[in-house]
Structure formats: C-alpha cells, structure tokens
Design a protein around this motif. Structure first.
Motif, PDB file in Angstrom:
ATOM      1  N   ASP A   1      13.821   4.841   8.850  1.00  0.00           N
ATOM      2  CA  ASP A   1      13.349   3.759   9.186  1.00  0.00           C
ATOM      3  C   ASP A   1      14.575   2.488   8.756  1.00  0.00           C
ATOM      4  O   ASP A   1      15.474   2.796   8.242  1.00  0.00           O
ATOM      5  CB  ASP A   1      12.168   3.044   8.605  1.00  0.00           C
TER       6      ASP A   1
ATOM      7  N   LEU B   1       1.360   9.072   0.960  1.00  0.00           N
ATOM      8  CA  LEU B   1       2.332  10.174   0.287  1.00  0.00           C
ATOM      9  C   LEU B   1       1.872  11.265  -0.373  1.00  0.00           C
ATOM     10  O   LEU B   1       2.335  12.284  -0.299  1.00  0.00           O
ATOM     11  CB  LEU B   1       3.469   9.307  -0.325  1.00  0.00           C
ATOM     12  N   SER B   2       0.806  10.827  -0.884  1.00  0.00           N
ATOM     13  CA  SER B   2       0.029  11.921  -1.897  1.00  0.00           C
ATOM     14  C   SER B   2      -0.438  12.930  -0.767  1.00  0.00           C
ATOM     15  O   SER B   2      -0.441  13.980  -1.001  1.00  0.00           O
ATOM     16  CB  SER B   2      -1.165  11.422  -2.484  1.00  0.00           C
TER      17      SER B   2
ATOM     18  N   PHE C   1      -0.263   4.754  -5.995  1.00  0.00           N
ATOM     19  CA  PHE C   1       1.022   4.088  -6.452  1.00  0.00           C
ATOM     20  C   PHE C   1       1.455   3.406  -5.351  1.00  0.00           C
ATOM     21  O   PHE C   1       1.564   3.819  -4.231  1.00  0.00           O
ATOM     22  CB  PHE C   1       1.979   4.876  -6.929  1.00  0.00           C
ATOM     23  N   ARG C   2       1.885   1.950  -5.354  1.00  0.00           N
ATOM     24  CA  ARG C   2       2.261   1.056  -4.305  1.00  0.00           C
ATOM     25  C   ARG C   2       3.568   0.364  -4.792  1.00  0.00           C
ATOM     26  O   ARG C   2       3.359  -0.354  -5.882  1.00  0.00           O
ATOM     27  CB  ARG C   2       1.099   0.073  -3.728  1.00  0.00           C
TER      28      ARG C   2
ATOM     29  N   GLY D   1      -2.141   3.241  -1.071  1.00  0.00           N
ATOM     30  CA  GLY D   1      -1.416   4.078  -1.916  1.00  0.00           C
ATOM     31  C   GLY D   1      -1.415   5.536  -1.738  1.00  0.00           C
ATOM     32  O   GLY D   1      -0.919   6.201  -2.820  1.00  0.00           O
ATOM     33  N   LEU D   2      -2.121   6.208  -1.111  1.00  0.00           N
ATOM     34  CA  LEU D   2      -2.513   7.490  -1.027  1.00  0.00           C
ATOM     35  C   LEU D   2      -1.873   8.142   0.051  1.00  0.00           C
ATOM     36  O   LEU D   2      -1.766   9.308   0.090  1.00  0.00           O
ATOM     37  CB  LEU D   2      -3.861   7.571  -0.562  1.00  0.00           C
TER      38      LEU D   2
ATOM     39  N   ILE E   1      14.696   3.973   4.568  1.00  0.00           N
ATOM     40  CA  ILE E   1      14.238   5.098   4.094  1.00  0.00           C
ATOM     41  C   ILE E   1      14.498   6.070   5.024  1.00  0.00           C
ATOM     42  O   ILE E   1      14.018   6.110   6.280  1.00  0.00           O
ATOM     43  CB  ILE E   1      12.586   4.994   3.622  1.00  0.00           C
TER      44      ILE E   1
ATOM     45  N   ARG F   1       5.129   0.313   9.184  1.00  0.00           N
ATOM     46  CA  ARG F   1       4.405  -0.768   8.258  1.00  0.00           C
ATOM     47  C   ARG F   1       5.649  -1.572   7.458  1.00  0.00           C
ATOM     48  O   ARG F   1       5.476  -2.757   7.265  1.00  0.00           O
ATOM     49  CB  ARG F   1       3.360  -0.138   7.714  1.00  0.00           C
ATOM     50  N   TYR F   2       6.472  -0.608   6.515  1.00  0.00           N
ATOM     51  CA  TYR F   2       7.348  -1.601   5.954  1.00  0.00           C
ATOM     52  C   TYR F   2       8.585  -1.900   6.416  1.00  0.00           C
ATOM     53  O   TYR F   2       9.449  -2.369   5.713  1.00  0.00           O
ATOM     54  CB  TYR F   2       7.577  -0.372   4.663  1.00  0.00           C
TER      55      TYR F   2
ATOM     56  N   VAL G   1       6.550   7.505  -6.068  1.00  0.00           N
ATOM     57  CA  VAL G   1       5.840   7.222  -4.621  1.00  0.00           C
ATOM     58  C   VAL G   1       4.892   8.307  -4.243  1.00  0.00           C
ATOM     59  O   VAL G   1       3.837   7.741  -3.634  1.00  0.00           O
ATOM     60  CB  VAL G   1       6.831   6.762  -3.550  1.00  0.00           C
TER      61      VAL G   1
ATOM     62  N   ILE H   1      13.348   1.504  -0.977  1.00  0.00           N
ATOM     63  CA  ILE H   1      12.470   1.432  -2.245  1.00  0.00           C
ATOM     64  C   ILE H   1      13.230   1.602  -3.351  1.00  0.00           C
ATOM     65  O   ILE H   1      14.467   2.230  -3.520  1.00  0.00           O
ATOM     66  CB  ILE H   1      11.562   2.657  -2.196  1.00  0.00           C
TER      67      ILE H   1
ATOM     68  N   ASN I   1       4.264   4.654   7.497  1.00  0.00           N
ATOM     69  CA  ASN I   1       4.998   4.029   6.384  1.00  0.00           C
ATOM     70  C   ASN I   1       6.244   3.127   7.088  1.00  0.00           C
ATOM     71  O   ASN I   1       6.431   2.117   6.869  1.00  0.00           O
ATOM     72  CB  ASN I   1       5.376   4.796   5.456  1.00  0.00           C
ATOM     73  N   ALA I   2       6.818   3.982   7.878  1.00  0.00           N
ATOM     74  CA  ALA I   2       8.092   3.317   8.436  1.00  0.00           C
ATOM     75  C   ALA I   2       7.911   2.163   9.234  1.00  0.00           C
ATOM     76  O   ALA I   2       8.564   1.161   9.083  1.00  0.00           O
ATOM     77  CB  ALA I   2       8.818   4.629   9.222  1.00  0.00           C
TER      78      ALA I   2
ATOM     79  N   ASN J   1       1.300   9.878   8.593  1.00  0.00           N
ATOM     80  CA  ASN J   1       1.652   8.890   7.254  1.00  0.00           C
ATOM     81  C   ASN J   1       2.948   8.501   7.145  1.00  0.00           C
ATOM     82  O   ASN J   1       3.184   7.361   6.709  1.00  0.00           O
ATOM     83  CB  ASN J   1       1.081   9.601   5.974  1.00  0.00           C
TER      84      ASN J   1
ATOM     85  N   ASN K   1       5.302  -1.947  -2.778  1.00  0.00           N
ATOM     86  CA  ASN K   1       5.277  -3.194  -2.155  1.00  0.00           C
ATOM     87  C   ASN K   1       3.850  -3.432  -2.079  1.00  0.00           C
ATOM     88  O   ASN K   1       3.055  -3.090  -1.101  1.00  0.00           O
ATOM     89  CB  ASN K   1       5.735  -2.824  -0.917  1.00  0.00           C
TER      90      ASN K   1
HETATM   91  N1  LIG Z   1       9.277   4.014   4.523  1.00  0.00           N
HETATM   92  C1  LIG Z   1       9.030   3.008   3.563  1.00  0.00           C
HETATM   93  N2  LIG Z   1       9.683   1.776   3.259  1.00  0.00           N
HETATM   94  C2  LIG Z   1       9.617   1.013   2.226  1.00  0.00           C
HETATM   95  N3  LIG Z   1       8.576   1.606   1.269  1.00  0.00           N
HETATM   96  C3  LIG Z   1       8.009   2.667   1.696  1.00  0.00           C
HETATM   97  C4  LIG Z   1       8.105   3.433   2.480  1.00  0.00           C
HETATM   98  N4  LIG Z   1       7.202   4.345   2.645  1.00  0.00           N
HETATM   99  C5  LIG Z   1       6.669   4.258   1.377  1.00  0.00           C
HETATM  100  N5  LIG Z   1       6.900   2.979   0.792  1.00  0.00           N
HETATM  101  C6  LIG Z   1       6.391   2.560  -0.592  1.00  0.00           C
HETATM  102  O1  LIG Z   1       5.864   3.834  -1.302  1.00  0.00           O
HETATM  103  C7  LIG Z   1       4.235   3.376  -1.739  1.00  0.00           C
HETATM  104  C8  LIG Z   1       3.617   4.403  -1.418  1.00  0.00           C
HETATM  105  O2  LIG Z   1       3.437   4.863  -0.100  1.00  0.00           O
HETATM  106  P1  LIG Z   1       2.015   5.624   0.523  1.00  0.00           P
HETATM  107  O3  LIG Z   1       2.196   5.974   1.926  1.00  0.00           O
HETATM  108  O4  LIG Z   1       1.709   6.786  -0.486  1.00  0.00           O
HETATM  109  O5  LIG Z   1       1.022   4.375   0.274  1.00  0.00           O
HETATM  110  P2  LIG Z   1       0.759   3.182   1.165  1.00  0.00           P
HETATM  111  O6  LIG Z   1       1.624   3.138   2.305  1.00  0.00           O
HETATM  112  O7  LIG Z   1       0.632   1.995   0.361  1.00  0.00           O
HETATM  113  O8  LIG Z   1      -0.744   3.480   1.517  1.00  0.00           O
HETATM  114  P3  LIG Z   1      -1.477   4.229   2.931  1.00  0.00           P
HETATM  115  O9  LIG Z   1      -0.243   4.890   3.353  1.00  0.00           O
HETATM  116  O10 LIG Z   1      -2.391   5.103   2.218  1.00  0.00           O
HETATM  117  O11 LIG Z   1      -1.960   3.439   3.758  1.00  0.00           O
HETATM  118  C9  LIG Z   1       4.112   2.057  -0.542  1.00  0.00           C
HETATM  119  O12 LIG Z   1       3.116   1.251  -1.184  1.00  0.00           O
HETATM  120  C10 LIG Z   1       5.429   1.384  -0.271  1.00  0.00           C
HETATM  121  O13 LIG Z   1       5.653   0.591  -1.257  1.00  0.00           O
END
Ligand SMILES: Nc1ncnc2c1ncn2[C@@H]1O[C@H](COP(=O)(O)OP(=O)(O)OP(=O)(O)O)[C@@H](O)[C@H]1O
Ligand SMILES: [Mg+2]
Length: 442
Positions: free
Chosen positions: A375, A406-407, A393-394, A403-404, A432, A350-351, A388, A380, A347-348, A343, A396
C-alpha cells in the motif's frame, strides 16, 4: 553475581571418563615401567652372581691373564677381580686399574670406585675372594631402554580409548538431543506427544511427565479457545437484535439527538466487528480438520478479495489492482486463505489515505506461494513493527479497528506451516509490504 555455568552432560561425561582413563593409563604405565626396571636389574644381578660362582667352581679364575692391558675392557662389560690368601694386590684382574673394595660384605653392594658407581658381587671363599662388577650407569641404561618399551601399549591405547569414549557418549546422548529438539518445537499451535521408543529407561519418566503436561496444556488452551468462541457466538445474537432495534428506532429519534444516536449505532457496529474478529481468531486457532482441505487457486482468492473491497476503494479514490499474478495453488481450507487475505487487504485500504494505491501480487518462490499486498499508506514505526501481530495491539488509534486482524492472519499462517511478514516499503515510498506464504502444490 556470578552466572551459573552452562553444563553439558555430554561434555561432563566425556571429560570425566577421559580423565579417568588417563589416570589409569599413567598409573599402569608407571607401575609397568618400574616393574620392568626392577626385573631388568634382578636379571643383571643374577648374571653377576652366576659369573662369580662359575669362575670359582670351574677354576677358571686361574686362566684369567695375569697381566691384562689396563683399560682395555669395553665399558659395558663385566669386570672381574680375584684375590688370594693375604696378598694385598689382586691375584688376577680383568682390569688392574679398577680398585674394587676387597673387604666388601659378601653378596651385592653398590660402591663408588674411581669416581663412578659400581654394582659389585662379592663371593667370599676360604681360599679366595672373587669380585664381579658392572657400572651402575650401564645397568641403568640397559634397564631404561627395556622399560620404556613397556610404555608403548599405554601411549597408543589411551588416546584410542578417549576416542571410543567420545563416540560412545555421543551416540548414547544423540537420542536426548533429538528429544530436546522435539520439546523445543512445541508451541501454542503445535502440540505433539514425544515418543518413548528407543529412549533410555532413566529418561523415560521425564518424557512421560512432559507428555502429560503437553496433554494438559493442549486441553486448557483448547477449552480457553472454545470459551472465546462460544462467548463470541452467544454475544452475536443479542447484538444483532440490538442493532435491528436501534435501526427501527432511528426515525423516532428527535432531530436534535440524531448525532448522539448515530454514535450509539456506530458503537454497536464496532462491537459487532470486534465479536466477528474474535470468532475468526478462535476458528483460526482451532485444530485443522483434514477433510476440509482442498486445492485452492490462489489468484481466484485474490480476485475475490479485490472485488469485495472495490466499492470502498472507489469511494475513497484508492487505486486497487492485482498486477503480477503467477499461477499458484495451495492445499488448504479456502475460507482460511480468504479470511487471511481480507484482513491484509482491509488494513491496506483502511490505513492508506484517500487517493492512494494498493497493489496485490502472487508469486511462487522456493516452493512457497506468496500473496503480497503493497500500500501507499504511512507505514508503521519500526519500533512498533514487531508488535503488530500481538492480540489487540494497535499502532494507529485514530482509525477504528479491533487489533485482532494480524493475529488472525498469523494464526492462519501457523495453522498451515506458512509464514506472514510485515515490513515498511524500501523503494523510496512510504507504505507497508504485507506478505503471506503457504506451501505451494502443483
Ligand atoms: N497496511 C498498514 N499500514 C499502516 N498500519 C498498519 C497496516 N496494517 C496494520 N497496521 C497497524 O497495525 C495494527 C494492527 O493491525 P491489525 O490488523 O492486527 O488490527 P486492526 O487493523 O487495528 O484491527 P482489525 O483488523 O481487527 O479490524 C493496526 O492497528 C495498525 O496500526
Ligand atoms: Mg486490521
């Protein structure tokens, strides 16, 4: 509006008992002081009376010097004056300068003589009048000195009792303080019944009802978790079928409708991902089974996770690598560590925009094995950072996600008593730093 005062049972008890002890001490002190004073003055009176009667019975009055030197007597002494017949001047006197009132009532009187207060005993006999006197001031001084001594035991005892009260109350309430700490430690992931052993009987009903409440809470949270897990599980099968059917249908969709059809397909995929994340979250929230725990090599999990995302990273020109890799082991369910790390890595990747950089590292600090994912994305907004870890919670909304993630990471960290932190980079670049830590084992 006035704030309700925060009251501590211990402070109230200590204060009340100390005030009580002090009041008892003061009352006891005053009464013993007064008794001592009264006793002393009764003794001094007795002495005056005895002196007078001895003088009379033994006839010693005669042997007093007829002409004593004036003012020669020490001031604390007993003064004697003997009157005879009807002669107006004293027959004998230890100090002729002291004009005692001859016609005073028989017995004890207090009178002003020569500008001073005197205690006088008058013995009236047919042949003579004997008066014996002592300065009131001297009597006071004598009584005062004695009676002050009676205060010492109280002055010493009262502070000792204060200390004893403090110790006894603190000891009695220590168990309560400990219970408070236990109750405080209860949260969604940590339900533990409170022990009633050694608990005062007055408190026991509270503990029992708190325990009942903890049990009910645990049950309802567990049934909610089970519902989510079951629902996600049930939804997975029809959704998979839906996806298969859509894939089969694709060749038969008219070219003009392909764009809209692809949207439908990606909607189905999104729902599938959401359901998969829901299932992971429900699993991460479930109670840990001890028999699934093994000694997990952290770097192996990291290498696996990197290998898994490597194709996507290559495709997007993201340089992903693991540089600092300290050897570390944790005692856990290997799948959990993998899910948590995937997870963070997802995130790293994808964002972070195309052409960015993602670095993983492992190190052991203060008995904890930390996996760090850094990354080069946008980071954020500090104001949103504390949220987060909230479910759904999202920060971006441009990039797809449920949004799950990090939970789930947080639930897994809690499950093992570990920790997860997310912060913006402070080395001058945007991005981040996400870290997850578990207790390290040898
Ligand atoms: N490495 C990161 N860089 C920038 N923003 C981040 C990063 N990691 C998390 N976030 C922000 O935190 C929010 C919550 O992250 P989280 O992993 O919980 O949900 P998600 O990535 O949106 O969904 P999922 O992981 O379930 O596909 C994200 O929507 C994003 O906006
Ligand atoms: Mg995520």
């Amino acid at each position: 509006m006035s704030m309700p005062k925060i009251r501590s049972l211990r402070n109230q008890l200590v204060l009340a008992l100390c005030v009580l002890v002090s009041v008892v001490g003061v009352v006891q002190g005053i009464s013993s002081w007064q008794l001592a004073k009264a006793g002393m003055s009764a003794l001094l009176d007795l002495r005056l009376e005895q002196a007078a009667s001895r003088l009379y019975k033994s006839g010693l009055a005669e042997s007093l010097p007829a002409i004593p030197s004036r003012g020669s007597q020490p001031e604390r002494d007993i003064y004697v004056t003997v009157w005879r017949d009807d002669i107006a001047t004293p027959y004998r006197s230890t100090d002729p300068a002291l004009a005692l009132p001859r016609d005073a009532d028989p017995g004890f009187t207090t009178a002003m003589v020569g500008g001073e207060s005197w205690r006088i005993y008058t013995l009236r006999e047919p042949s003579m009048v004997i008066q014996v006197a002592q300065r009131s001031r001297v009597r006071h001084e004598l009584a005062q000195a004695r009676s002050l001594d009676t205060l010492w035991p109280m002055i010493v005892l009262v502070p000792l009792v204060w200390i004893a009260v403090l110790l006894v109350v603190r000891r009695a309430l220590r168990r309560l303080t400990r219970l408070g700490a236990q109750v405080k430690a209860i949260d969604m992931t940590h339900f533990e019944q409170l022990s009633t052993s050694g608990v005062p009987t007055e408190i026991r009903p509270f503990i029992t009802s708190i325990n009942t409440m903890i049990g009910r809470l645990e049950q309802s949270i567990e049934s909610e978790r089970k519902f989510i897990s079951d629902a996600a599980h049930e939804l997975r099968t029809p959704l998979t079928a839906l996806q298969l059917q859509a894939d089969n249908l694709q060749p038969h969709i008219a070219p003009g409708n392909q764009e809209r059809f692809r949207e439908l397909q990606s909607g189905i995929r999104r729902s599938g991902r959401l359901i998969a994340q829901l299932l992971r979250l429900a699993r991460a929230d479930a109670a840990l089974k001890a028999d699934t725990l093994t000694r997990v090599d952290v770097s192996a999990v990291v290498v696996d996770a990197v290998a898994e995302v490597l194709p996507i990273a290559l495709q997007r020109g993201i340089d992903i690598g693991a540089d600092e890799m300290m050897g570390a082991h944790v005692y856990a369910n290997e799948a959990d560590i993998g899910v948590a790390l995937r997870n963070l890595v997802s995130n790293a990747i994808r964002y972070t925009p195309d052409g960015g950089k993602v670095d993983l590292s492992v190190h052991v600090r203060d008995g904890m094995a930390w996996i760090e994912v850094v990354d080069s994305g946008p980071g954020i907004d500090e104001a949103q950072l504390p949220r987060v870890f909230d479910r759904f919670f999202r920060a971006n909304t441009q990039i797809e996600g449920s949004g799950l993630g990090l939970s789930i990471v947080q639930a897994i960290a809690n499950r093992y008593g570990g920790a997860v932190t997310l912060r913006n980079r402070t080395d001058g670049q945007s991005g981040i730093v996400a870290s997850i830590g578990f207790a390290a084992v040898p």
